[in-house]
Design an enzyme around this catalytic site. Structure first.
Site, short mmCIF file in Angstrom:
data_model
loop_
_atom_site.label_atom_id
_atom_site.label_comp_id
_atom_site.label_asym_id
_atom_site.label_seq_id
_atom_site.Cartn_x
_atom_site.Cartn_y
_atom_site.Cartn_z
N LYS A 115 33.23 -3.47 17.73
CA LYS A 115 33.89 -4.69 17.78
C LYS A 115 35.26 -4.78 17.68
O LYS A 115 35.69 -6.49 17.42
CB LYS A 115 32.11 -5.04 17.03
CG LYS A 115 32.44 -6.00 16.69
CD LYS A 115 30.63 -5.83 15.87
CE LYS A 115 30.78 -7.58 15.66
NZ LYS A 115 28.65 -7.86 14.66
N ASP A 155 21.11 -7.52 17.95
CA ASP A 155 22.54 -7.82 16.97
C ASP A 155 23.41 -6.49 17.41
O ASP A 155 23.24 -5.09 17.47
CB ASP A 155 21.86 -7.29 16.09
CG ASP A 155 22.68 -7.21 14.68
OD1 ASP A 155 24.00 -6.92 15.03
OD2 ASP A 155 22.17 -6.86 13.21
N ASP A 164 25.70 -10.14 4.08
CA ASP A 164 25.84 -9.00 4.56
C ASP A 164 26.65 -7.24 4.29
O ASP A 164 28.01 -7.80 4.77
CB ASP A 164 26.32 -10.17 6.03
CG ASP A 164 25.93 -9.07 6.74
OD1 ASP A 164 26.23 -7.29 7.10
OD2 ASP A 164 26.25 -9.07 8.44
N GLU A 208 25.61 -14.23 12.86
CA GLU A 208 24.36 -13.32 12.47
C GLU A 208 24.16 -14.10 11.58
O GLU A 208 22.75 -14.12 10.60
CB GLU A 208 25.31 -12.23 11.65
CG GLU A 208 26.05 -11.59 13.11
CD GLU A 208 27.11 -10.46 12.79
OE1 GLU A 208 27.34 -10.42 11.51
OE2 GLU A 208 27.69 -9.35 14.15
P1 ADP Z 1 26.55 -2.97 10.96
O1 ADP Z 1 26.36 -4.08 10.23
O2 ADP Z 1 27.72 -2.29 9.75
O3 ADP Z 1 26.23 -2.34 12.17
P2 ADP Z 1 24.77 -1.89 9.10
O4 ADP Z 1 23.97 -3.34 8.74
O5 ADP Z 1 23.97 -1.32 10.05
O6 ADP Z 1 25.90 -1.95 9.46
O7 ADP Z 1 24.65 -1.60 7.92
C1 ADP Z 1 25.09 0.06 8.27
C2 ADP Z 1 25.39 1.01 6.57
O8 ADP Z 1 24.10 0.69 5.91
C3 ADP Z 1 25.53 2.48 6.60
O9 ADP Z 1 26.65 2.82 5.90
C4 ADP Z 1 24.34 2.86 6.26
O10 ADP Z 1 25.10 4.68 5.19
C5 ADP Z 1 24.05 2.03 5.21
N1 ADP Z 1 22.40 2.48 4.61
C6 ADP Z 1 22.02 2.39 5.81
N2 ADP Z 1 20.64 2.99 4.79
C7 ADP Z 1 20.90 2.92 4.05
C8 ADP Z 1 19.92 3.30 2.53
N3 ADP Z 1 18.87 3.52 2.16
N4 ADP Z 1 21.19 2.66 0.90
C9 ADP Z 1 22.01 2.92 1.48
N5 ADP Z 1 22.69 2.40 2.69
C10 ADP Z 1 22.05 2.24 3.95
MG MG Z 2 25.63 -6.14 10.92
#
Ligand code: ADP
Ligand code: MG
Length: 642
Positions: free
Chosen positions: A84, A18, A212, A187
């Site tokens: 990205k 991913d 998402d 995705e």
């Molecule tokens: P991307 O798909 O954009 O790479 P992610 O799916 O990894 O991103 O999501 C990242 C986001 O999720 C960040 O803003 C992070 O702060 C938030 N996040 C991660 N854990 C938690 C949580 N326990 N509660 C709220 N937000 C969270």
């Molecule tokens: Mg993602």
């Protein structure tokens, strides 16, 4: 552990990646199903951030991941994040994104976006593919170390709306990292595959919404999955519609909190609140701290009702602040509403009604936020899938796709029946089965339980899977607490437990205490991490232990019920002894004593007690206590105290 290698052994393993805007992950799918691969620190998530440095010998050195992300504020011009957003795009297309990127972007060959970095006294130009390749290489190396074999092939995921140029750029990034990208997968499709949708070969069409919410982007997709027509073929995934907002994500919640903290710190220091609460006036270290505090508060508020921060602003002043969940939710409510607008649009574009949706899958770290979960459940009038970790589910699905491509579908249990019984642990450690092995899906069962201790205000529910009679011999799928039950005598609370396995094999357990109305729930995918070999082993063991197990289960239940009887009878006997015939009271004492000694013996060693003897002693005491019950009831009618 390395999986079997059917198909062409020269090719070896295929990992699933991913490649996210905020975080990236790598996963594999072996005979135990898909799992993400951690780094040496035990972290699965690799921040998609790369810092470039001069290695002192005229070449570039990269710092990838956590270290680069944590110190991005200190190196704004040489740290590349969210690359990205630039993949496969022209500098013109990306213009709208530029104000949000601290590093410089300029048009390169044929107008394509290029990253410009001042390294030493040089100006270095990099393509977004090269930056992504640094992230992919880090994941490739991590997987190679963990699997003990060189990883050369990968399935990589991209957003459903990525156009051909963006997909080509992703492939190219893989090549630069020494990876053959054997398939680019959307995705949302990967998220569905992770849940086994389109894998289990069930003969039904499904419409699924994938919601998402990542760090900086929100995407919602409506998918239609048509099952394979013939054995060996894979299901057909069709994207009916996509909607979203490329400027909406968890980062916005961080910024809202940072703005709040910054304006309060300014007020505390007597600074003017110019331009809202611009952070630029603070030195980088302060900005970094504020951001780290904000993210920490946000994450804690996903589990707790409130979270506090304490920031030493200077030598004298300490800023202390408690943020309640309610306050935080009112801050982010507009963000959540915007995601629901997108959901509405996606449904309209797919010409579907909310009622036509069979499942909703939550993806992205920000969907851990309880308000988000509740809002989505409310919008679709259906509980979304949360059983799989929302920030891993895409990588897990990419690994499932990889396993399918290798012709190795072992990793996912292809069953339309529940392979092992599902139940809860009861008092004394027995496993009460609610849904029996080989039940067809969907399946539902409800059972009532109570407590065994007076004034128990919290009940732990442990969900187990397996054929053995004792919970300790079964596989634990998860546990959760039902809290906030008002104190009541043992046996009085009415706990209703519902097990629901839907057509995709996702188990939702709901518990409600009827008298107080308190409820709690848990969702799991029972077949995750379970191999066909393991199912066989668990069946074999259950046969081998069947007789012993049954006896033990019976004794454990008898002991638990006897204890409740002894307690009830003991209390009434003390209260009403004076009203009873002394000979009758003495006989009750004798019966109680003999049952108690059997219960104690069974507790010490269950094999030392014959269940029939125990059962007979319990029955004898129950029969003998009839008159006491009458006396107690008569007294309670007179006095109101039960
Ligand atoms: P991307 O798909 O954009 O790479 P992610 O799916 O990894 O991103 O999501 C990242 C986001 O999720 C960040 O803003 C992070 O702060 C938030 N996040 C991660 N854990 C938690 C949580 N326990 N509660 C709220 N937000 C969270
Ligand atoms: Mg993602």
């Amino acid at each position: 552990m390395v999986g079997r290698m059917p198909g062409n052994p020269h090719h070896g393993v295929i990992v699933g990646i991913d490649l996210g805007t905020t975080n990236s992950l790598v996963a594999v799918c072996d005979e135990r199903g898909p799992r993400t691969i951690d780094d040496e620190r035990g972290e699965a998530l690799l921040p998609s951030v790369v810092r470039y440095e001069d290695d002192g010998a005229g070449s570039l050195r990269t710092v990838v991941g956590r270290d680069a992300a944590d110190y991005a504020i200190d190196h704004p011009l040489t740290t590349v994040s969210s690359v990205k957003r630039l993949m496969g795009r022209s500098a013109d297309d990306a213009a709208g994104d530029l104000p949000y990127l601290a590093y410089r972007v300029a048009p390169g060959e044929r107008g394509t976006a290029r990253v410009l970095l001042p390294i030493g006294d040089r100006q270095v130009t990099l393509s977004p593919e090269e930056v992504s390749a640094a992230i992919l290489r880090e994941l490739k190396d991590r997987a190679t170390r963990a699997l003990g074999e060189e990883v050369r092939r990968a399935v990589v995921t991209v957003p459903a709306y990525f156009d051909d140029a963006q997909r080509q750029a992703t492939r190219h990034a893989g090549r630069l990292a020494g990876l053959e990208v054997v398939r680019i997968v959307n995705e949302p499709t990967a998220a569905a595959l992770a849940y086994g949708i389109g894998v289990t070969g069930a003969p039904r069409e499904e419409t699924v919404v994938v919601y998402d919410l990542g760090g900086g982007t929100f995407d919602v997709s409506v998918l239609r999955i048509t099952p394979a027509q013939r054995e060996g073929e894979t299901a057909f995934f069709e994207t009916l519609s996509t909607a979203g907002d490329t400027r909406l994500g968890g980062d916005d919640a961080d910024h809202a909190l940072v703005t709040l903290f910054a304006s309060e710190v300014r007020a505390m220091l007597g600074l003017p609140a110019e331009g809202g609460a611009s952070l630029d006036a603070f030195p980088p270290a302060t900005r970094r701290a504020l951001l780290a505090f904000a993210r920490d508060v946000k994450h804690r508020l996903s589990d707790a009702d409130h979270a506090s921060v304490e920031i030493a602003v200077n030598e004298r002043d300490v800023y202390r602040r408690t943020v309640t969940r309610a306050e935080y939710e009112s801050m982010i409510r507009p963000l959540v509403d915007r995601t629901l607008d997108c959901c509405r649009r996606a449904l309209r574009d797919a010409r579907l009604d909310r009622a036509a949706i069979d499942a909703i899958i939550l993806v992205g770290g920000a969907t851990r936020t309880p308000l988000v979960r509740a809002a989505v459940a409310d919008f679709f009038a259906r509980e979304p899938y949360t059983a799989l970790d929302p920030d891993r589910v895409v990588a897990l699905g990419a690994a499932v796709q990889a396993a399918i491509l290798r012709g190795d579908r072992q990793g996912t249990l292809l069953l339309d029946v529940i392979p092992l019984s599902l139940g809860v642990e009861t008092v004394g450690g027995a496993a009460a089965k609610l849904i029996m092995r080989n039940s067809a899906v969907p399946a539902r069962a409800v059972e009532r339980f109570s407590t065994s201790v007076d004034a128990q205000t919290s009940i732990l529910l442990r969900i187990v899977q397996g054929e053995r009679e004792m919970a300790a011999d079964c596989r634990t799928l998860g546990e959760f607490h039902l809290r906030g039950i008002p104190p009541m005598p043992a046996g009085v609370p009415q706990l209703e437990v519902e097990f629901l396995v839907d057509a995709n094999g996702v188990l939702t357990v709901r518990a409600v205490e009827r008298r107080s109305g308190r409820r709690a729930s848990l969702q799991v995918v029972p077949n995750h991490g379970l191999s066909a070999d393991e199912v066989e082993r668990m069946e074999r063991e259950s046969l081998a232990h069947a007789r012993d197990d049954m006896t033990r289960h019976r004794i454990v239940d008898l002991v638990a019920n006897s204890r409740l009887d002894l307690k009830w009878i003991g209390e009434r006997l003390e209260r009403h002894r004076a009203e009873l015939d002394p000979a009758y009271a003495a006989s009750l004492d004798r019966h109680a004593a003999s049952l108690r000694s059997l219960v104690d013996a069974a507790d010490a060693d269950w094999r030392s007690v014959d269940p029939n003897t125990l059962h007979a002693a319990k029955e004898a005491l129950d029969r003998e206590s009839v008159r006491l019950q009458e006396v107690a009831i008569a007294a309670s009618l007179r006095s109101d105290t039960p």
